[in-house]
Design a protein around this motif. Structure first.
Motif, PDB file in Angstrom:
ATOM      1  N   ILE A  36      -6.900 -29.867 -63.049  1.00  0.00           N
ATOM      2  CA  ILE A  36      -6.249 -31.106 -63.177  1.00  0.00           C
ATOM      3  C   ILE A  36      -4.774 -30.485 -63.854  1.00  0.00           C
ATOM      4  O   ILE A  36      -3.229 -30.202 -63.330  1.00  0.00           O
ATOM      5  CB  ILE A  36      -6.440 -32.192 -63.599  1.00  0.00           C
ATOM      6  N   PHE A  37      -5.738 -29.677 -65.263  1.00  0.00           N
ATOM      7  CA  PHE A  37      -3.736 -29.210 -65.938  1.00  0.00           C
ATOM      8  C   PHE A  37      -3.254 -28.375 -65.095  1.00  0.00           C
ATOM      9  O   PHE A  37      -2.615 -28.160 -65.052  1.00  0.00           O
ATOM     10  CB  PHE A  37      -4.965 -28.895 -67.315  1.00  0.00           C
ATOM     11  N   LEU A  38      -4.244 -27.353 -64.148  1.00  0.00           N
ATOM     12  CA  LEU A  38      -3.771 -26.121 -63.813  1.00  0.00           C
ATOM     13  C   LEU A  38      -2.341 -26.753 -62.386  1.00  0.00           C
ATOM     14  O   LEU A  38      -1.845 -26.191 -61.982  1.00  0.00           O
ATOM     15  CB  LEU A  38      -5.214 -25.656 -63.169  1.00  0.00           C
ATOM     16  N   SER A  39      -2.433 -27.639 -62.283  1.00  0.00           N
ATOM     17  CA  SER A  39      -2.076 -27.993 -60.951  1.00  0.00           C
ATOM     18  C   SER A  39      -1.072 -29.193 -61.436  1.00  0.00           C
ATOM     19  O   SER A  39       0.289 -28.362 -61.221  1.00  0.00           O
ATOM     20  CB  SER A  39      -3.034 -29.892 -60.453  1.00  0.00           C
ATOM     21  N   LEU A  40      -0.826 -29.320 -62.286  1.00  0.00           N
ATOM     22  CA  LEU A  40       0.343 -29.998 -63.307  1.00  0.00           C
ATOM     23  C   LEU A  40       1.071 -27.968 -63.594  1.00  0.00           C
ATOM     24  O   LEU A  40       2.444 -28.257 -63.495  1.00  0.00           O
ATOM     25  CB  LEU A  40       0.082 -30.147 -64.775  1.00  0.00           C
ATOM     26  N   CYS A  41       0.534 -27.329 -64.105  1.00  0.00           N
ATOM     27  CA  CYS A  41       1.054 -25.907 -64.846  1.00  0.00           C
ATOM     28  C   CYS A  41       1.832 -25.605 -63.284  1.00  0.00           C
ATOM     29  O   CYS A  41       2.893 -24.686 -62.728  1.00  0.00           O
ATOM     30  CB  CYS A  41       0.388 -25.053 -65.091  1.00  0.00           C
ATOM     31  N   SER A  42       0.492 -25.275 -61.369  1.00  0.00           N
ATOM     32  CA  SER A  42       1.419 -24.917 -60.497  1.00  0.00           C
ATOM     33  C   SER A  42       2.925 -25.454 -60.491  1.00  0.00           C
ATOM     34  O   SER A  42       3.572 -24.833 -59.113  1.00  0.00           O
ATOM     35  CB  SER A  42       0.283 -25.404 -59.709  1.00  0.00           C
ATOM     36  N   MET A  43       2.944 -26.955 -60.167  1.00  0.00           N
ATOM     37  CA  MET A  43       4.790 -27.316 -60.511  1.00  0.00           C
ATOM     38  C   MET A  43       5.842 -26.064 -61.056  1.00  0.00           C
ATOM     39  O   MET A  43       6.126 -25.774 -60.829  1.00  0.00           O
ATOM     40  CB  MET A  43       4.609 -28.953 -61.134  1.00  0.00           C
ATOM     41  N   SER A  44       5.016 -25.918 -62.364  1.00  0.00           N
ATOM     42  CA  SER A  44       6.287 -25.076 -62.908  1.00  0.00           C
ATOM     43  C   SER A  44       6.714 -24.054 -62.208  1.00  0.00           C
ATOM     44  O   SER A  44       7.607 -22.864 -62.643  1.00  0.00           O
ATOM     45  CB  SER A  44       5.457 -25.192 -64.152  1.00  0.00           C
ATOM     46  N   VAL A  45       5.116 -23.242 -61.140  1.00  0.00           N
ATOM     47  CA  VAL A  45       5.505 -21.777 -60.932  1.00  0.00           C
ATOM     48  C   VAL A  45       6.421 -22.373 -59.859  1.00  0.00           C
ATOM     49  O   VAL A  45       7.577 -21.478 -59.562  1.00  0.00           O
ATOM     50  CB  VAL A  45       4.731 -21.253 -59.653  1.00  0.00           C
ATOM     51  N   VAL A  46       6.639 -23.282 -59.242  1.00  0.00           N
ATOM     52  CA  VAL A  46       7.820 -23.973 -58.324  1.00  0.00           C
ATOM     53  C   VAL A  46       9.133 -23.698 -58.791  1.00  0.00           C
ATOM     54  O   VAL A  46      10.226 -23.651 -57.927  1.00  0.00           O
ATOM     55  CB  VAL A  46       7.338 -24.884 -57.566  1.00  0.00           C
ATOM     56  N   VAL A  47       8.873 -24.709 -59.787  1.00  0.00           N
ATOM     57  CA  VAL A  47      10.321 -24.914 -60.519  1.00  0.00           C
ATOM     58  C   VAL A  47      11.295 -23.430 -61.329  1.00  0.00           C
ATOM     59  O   VAL A  47      12.174 -22.804 -61.271  1.00  0.00           O
ATOM     60  CB  VAL A  47       9.810 -25.323 -62.267  1.00  0.00           C
ATOM     61  N   TRP A  48      10.015 -22.368 -61.635  1.00  0.00           N
ATOM     62  CA  TRP A  48      10.540 -21.063 -61.838  1.00  0.00           C
ATOM     63  C   TRP A  48      10.786 -20.594 -60.507  1.00  0.00           C
ATOM     64  O   TRP A  48      12.238 -19.790 -60.603  1.00  0.00           O
ATOM     65  CB  TRP A  48       9.246 -20.101 -61.947  1.00  0.00           C
ATOM     66  N   LEU A  49      10.596 -20.503 -59.192  1.00  0.00           N
ATOM     67  CA  LEU A  49      11.251 -19.653 -57.980  1.00  0.00           C
ATOM     68  C   LEU A  49      12.425 -20.521 -57.537  1.00  0.00           C
ATOM     69  O   LEU A  49      13.292 -20.022 -57.561  1.00  0.00           O
ATOM     70  CB  LEU A  49       9.874 -20.066 -56.901  1.00  0.00           C
ATOM     71  N   VAL A  50      12.858 -21.906 -57.291  1.00  0.00           N
ATOM     72  CA  VAL A  50      13.380 -22.603 -57.729  1.00  0.00           C
ATOM     73  C   VAL A  50      14.547 -21.865 -58.504  1.00  0.00           C
ATOM     74  O   VAL A  50      15.699 -22.125 -57.733  1.00  0.00           O
ATOM     75  CB  VAL A  50      13.956 -24.307 -57.306  1.00  0.00           C
ATOM     76  N   ALA A  51      14.633 -21.726 -59.579  1.00  0.00           N
ATOM     77  CA  ALA A  51      15.516 -21.688 -60.715  1.00  0.00           C
ATOM     78  C   ALA A  51      15.948 -20.183 -60.727  1.00  0.00           C
ATOM     79  O   ALA A  51      17.601 -19.778 -61.070  1.00  0.00           O
ATOM     80  CB  ALA A  51      14.594 -22.232 -62.197  1.00  0.00           C
ATOM     81  N   ALA A  52      14.605 -19.149 -60.085  1.00  0.00           N
ATOM     82  CA  ALA A  52      15.725 -17.996 -59.557  1.00  0.00           C
ATOM     83  C   ALA A  52      16.132 -17.623 -58.260  1.00  0.00           C
ATOM     84  O   ALA A  52      17.626 -17.052 -58.840  1.00  0.00           O
ATOM     85  CB  ALA A  52      14.488 -16.739 -59.579  1.00  0.00           C
ATOM     86  N   ALA A  53      16.294 -19.181 -57.874  1.00  0.00           N
ATOM     87  CA  ALA A  53      16.644 -18.376 -55.893  1.00  0.00           C
ATOM     88  C   ALA A  53      18.372 -19.224 -56.601  1.00  0.00           C
ATOM     89  O   ALA A  53      19.235 -19.370 -56.810  1.00  0.00           O
ATOM     90  CB  ALA A  53      16.208 -19.187 -55.318  1.00  0.00           C
ATOM     91  N   ASN A  54      18.348 -20.467 -57.779  1.00  0.00           N
ATOM     92  CA  ASN A  54      19.405 -21.031 -57.958  1.00  0.00           C
ATOM     93  C   ASN A  54      20.498 -19.471 -58.831  1.00  0.00           C
ATOM     94  O   ASN A  54      22.019 -20.102 -58.470  1.00  0.00           O
ATOM     95  CB  ASN A  54      19.408 -21.854 -58.910  1.00  0.00           C
ATOM     96  N   GLY A  55      20.303 -18.834 -59.632  1.00  0.00           N
ATOM     97  CA  GLY A  55      21.172 -18.072 -60.214  1.00  0.00           C
ATOM     98  C   GLY A  55      21.091 -17.746 -60.861  1.00  0.00           C
ATOM     99  O   GLY A  55      19.743 -18.277 -62.014  1.00  0.00           O
ATOM    100  N   PRO A  56      21.202 -16.549 -61.996  1.00  0.00           N
ATOM    101  CA  PRO A  56      20.623 -16.275 -63.152  1.00  0.00           C
ATOM    102  C   PRO A  56      21.488 -17.316 -64.244  1.00  0.00           C
ATOM    103  O   PRO A  56      20.075 -17.421 -65.217  1.00  0.00           O
ATOM    104  CB  PRO A  56      22.181 -15.402 -64.004  1.00  0.00           C
ATOM    105  N   ALA A  57      21.999 -18.384 -64.389  1.00  0.00           N
ATOM    106  CA  ALA A  57      22.335 -19.375 -65.541  1.00  0.00           C
ATOM    107  C   ALA A  57      20.776 -20.298 -65.324  1.00  0.00           C
ATOM    108  O   ALA A  57      20.491 -20.843 -66.768  1.00  0.00           O
ATOM    109  CB  ALA A  57      23.022 -20.449 -65.182  1.00  0.00           C
ATOM    110  N   SER A  58      20.557 -20.807 -64.298  1.00  0.00           N
ATOM    111  CA  SER A  58      19.366 -21.809 -64.328  1.00  0.00           C
ATOM    112  C   SER A  58      17.764 -20.836 -64.575  1.00  0.00           C
ATOM    113  O   SER A  58      17.423 -21.345 -64.980  1.00  0.00           O
ATOM    114  CB  SER A  58      19.162 -22.178 -63.150  1.00  0.00           C
ATOM    115  N   TYR A  59      17.943 -19.486 -64.480  1.00  0.00           N
ATOM    116  CA  TYR A  59      16.794 -19.039 -64.528  1.00  0.00           C
ATOM    117  C   TYR A  59      16.269 -18.440 -66.218  1.00  0.00           C
ATOM    118  O   TYR A  59      15.421 -18.600 -66.527  1.00  0.00           O
ATOM    119  CB  TYR A  59      16.690 -17.578 -63.664  1.00  0.00           C
TER     120      TYR A  59
END
Lengths: 133, 134
Positions: A36-59
């Protein structure tokens, strides 16, 4: 089955609150909790990818959150939880082949899962710190 | 003879007994688990070796073909495994009418998160900022 009203509320077994924790039961519930905990942590992997795709500032903002002391504590727990879930998962896969069910083997593999997870967490943490510099 | 012939007509009408789809869920949980062993180890190893990377280095790595392929496989297997794993937990512990809504939320969230991650990685691979035009 005439509806819920007629179902008497009987005590349930096992009564977890008076049951002495054993390696087997602790690892069993730990597999679920880490899942359950790792399921929640997996969300941050997606957030990380979106932040990287957004540009340097959000990354860089994302890196700031992960780099904070709270972020590092959560990351350390997540890394240990990850290794515990992977090692426990491999133990489950071996059980699925109908091997290792003897009580002695269950305890050996159980302690092996804990020792390996701790060791891998330590290796992961030290290795990433060394690369980080 | 089909398996549900063993049920009484009353039991069948009220939808009790096996829906016969359980094995498929059980099996896919194992298939995704086996796939996730190498994929997550690759991801964890990459996190170590990329610890000192700056933004441009990370983008270069994330956008390379091999990374995109492995990341798409990882996200697919990961959120599939999460959906199946959480369903087992929900089936075991939630017995109220809320169960169907929790299950639906988990399913939709997994689909949304997996797809969002894949699309974000494709944006990186094709060098288009995701915030552009929004």
């Amino acid at each position: 089955m005439e509806g819920k009203a007629r179902k008497p509320s009987r005590p349930r077994s096992p009564n977890i609150q008076i049951y002495r924790p054993q390696l087997t039961s602790v690892l069993s519930i730990a597999h679920r909790i880490t899942g359950i905990f790792l399921s929640l942590c997996s969300m941050s992997v997606v957030v990380w990818l979106v932040a990287a795709a957004n540009g340097p500032a959000s990354y860089i903002r994302f890196q700031g959150v992960i780099g904070s002391w709270l972020g590092q504590i959560v990351l350390l727990i997540a890394v240990f939880g990850f290794f515990l879930h992977v090692c426990g998962g491999i133990r489950h896969l071996i059980w699925d082949t109908a091997h290792g069910f003897e009580l002695r083997h269950i305890y050996i593999s159980g302690w092996f899962v804990i020792a390996t997870s701790l060791m891998l967490t330590l290796v992961f943490w030290i290795a990433s710190r060394m690369v980080w510099g | 003879m089909k398996r549900y012939d063993l049920l009484s007509p009353r039991g069948r009408a009220s939808g009790l007994g096996s829906a016969n789809a359980g094995f498929g869920n059980w099996w896919m949980e194992r298939v995704t688990a086996i796939a996730l062993v190498p994929l997550t180890i690759w991801f964890a190893g990459s996190l170590i070796t990329r610890s000192s990377d700056d933004y441009n280095e990370v983008i270069g790595w994330l956008g390379s073909p091999l990374t995109v392929i492995l990341m798409v496989l990882l996200l697919t297997a990961l959120f599939w495994h999460i959906a199946l794993g959480l369903q087992v937990v929900i089936d075991d512990y939630i017995h109220s009418a809320a169960k169907i809504w929790v299950l639906l939320t988990v399913r939709f969230a997994c689909l949304l998160l997996g797809l969002t991650g894949i699309i974000a990685n494709l944006y990186i691979a094709f060098g288009v900022p995701m915030s552009g035009g929004a």
